[in-house]
Design a protein around this motif. Structure first.
Motif: not given
Length: 306
Positions: A235-242
């Motif tokens: 897996p290579s997820p984007w993790r998008l927060g503030p």
């Protein structure tokens, strides 16, 4: 996606920046072309997402090459502005020569100018650009290559194109590291009743005109395995927060826009949904995980290489 292809607002995962016209004479049905502005926005998130867990088996294969002392020749397919090389070259030891492939001379210029110059151990990294597409990526074109790379490419290819890529790598006997292919899943927090329907419509949009979309990784794994390669997925997820709001907002517009293009009956509800999601993003209240998968295919060496 860092490849090339048709004009217009073709919303593959990241087609959220206006696209320029394809050069005269080029086929209009190739993979989408993305503007440098979008590729610049996503580059740091891409770098954080790529699966470093695949680098140790890759390094092990590269270390076994008898010609390693002469340096590594790496072909980056659909290189876009060259973000894959900027990420990977400084993580590998030894002299490297990167051959950057893209149909778009505009993107190739960016890639060459911003290419890394040193490897992990301080060895020299050199760059060569080649304008062309997957149809020209033959085993002969990969002569001397020890690695083929691509980023955000597989999901905008057809099954035939993926098969051609796997066949070329297998015939050349070089591994392939293919990162950031969409997995067809998006997690948004807080949840919304329309999330699943937007995701489904987007996935259908990705499969338009024969592209593999979220089915690409499975197809690529089958294609490489069929040529005798050992395949690893991670897996290579984007993790998008503030802190990533500058990327999340245009991603949302493109994601929802693709869903509406695929299912026009969604428009009224999707417009309200997008307004709500953008407001939450601006307030720092939205978090998004865009799932991707990285693939490492260790093809059988040819020509007596171990």
């Amino acid at each position: 996606m860092q490849s090339t292809g048709p004009s217009g607002a073709a919303y593959a995962e990241c087609a959220v920046v206006p696209l320029r016209q394809a050069p005269a004479g080029e086929r209009p049905d190739g993979p989408p072309r993305y503007a440098p502005e979008w590729l610049r926005l996503r580059e740091p998130v891409d770098a954080a997402a790529r699966a470093r867990e695949l680098l140790d088996p890759l390094r092990g294969r590269l270390a076994d090459l008898p010609g390693r002392a002469d340096g590594l020749v790496v072909h980056d397919v659909g290189c876009g502005t060259g973000s894959m090389g900027r990420w990977l070259a400084p993580l590998l030891d030894g002299a490297q020569h990167w051959v950057l492939h893209d149909r778009d001379p505009y993107l190739l210029h960016f890639a060459a100018v911003a290419a890394p110059r040193t490897a992990a151990d301080g060895s020299r990294v050199t760059i060569e650009t080649r304008r062309g597409d997957l149809a020209r990526l033959t085993p002969d074109a990969l002569t001397g290559a020890v690695l083929v790379t691509a980023s955000a490419l597989l999901d905008v290819l057809t099954g035939e194109e993926v098969g051609r890529l796997a066949a070329a790598c297998a015939a050349a006997g070089c591994p392939a590291l293919l990162t950031l292919s969409v997995a067809g899943r998006v997690d948004l927090t807080p949840a919304h009743p329309l999330d699943a329907e937007i995701t489904e419509a987007f996935n259908d949009h990705q499969r338009r005109t024969g592209m593999l979309g979220p089915d690409a990784v499975a197809a690529a794994a089958d294609a490489f395995t069929g040529h005798g390669a050992s395949v690893r997925l991670h897996p290579s997820p984007w993790r998008l927060g503030p802190d990533e709001a500058g990327l999340t907002a245009p991603w949302l517009r493109g994601w929802v826009g693709a869903a509406v293009e695929q299912r026009p009956e969604l428009r009224t509800r999707a417009d309200r949904y997008l307004d709500e999601r953008l407001a939450a993003c601006a307030a720092g209240e939205l978090r998004v995980v865009v799932h991707h998968t990285d693939l490492l295919a260790l093809c059988r060496p040819t020509g007596g290489d171990s």
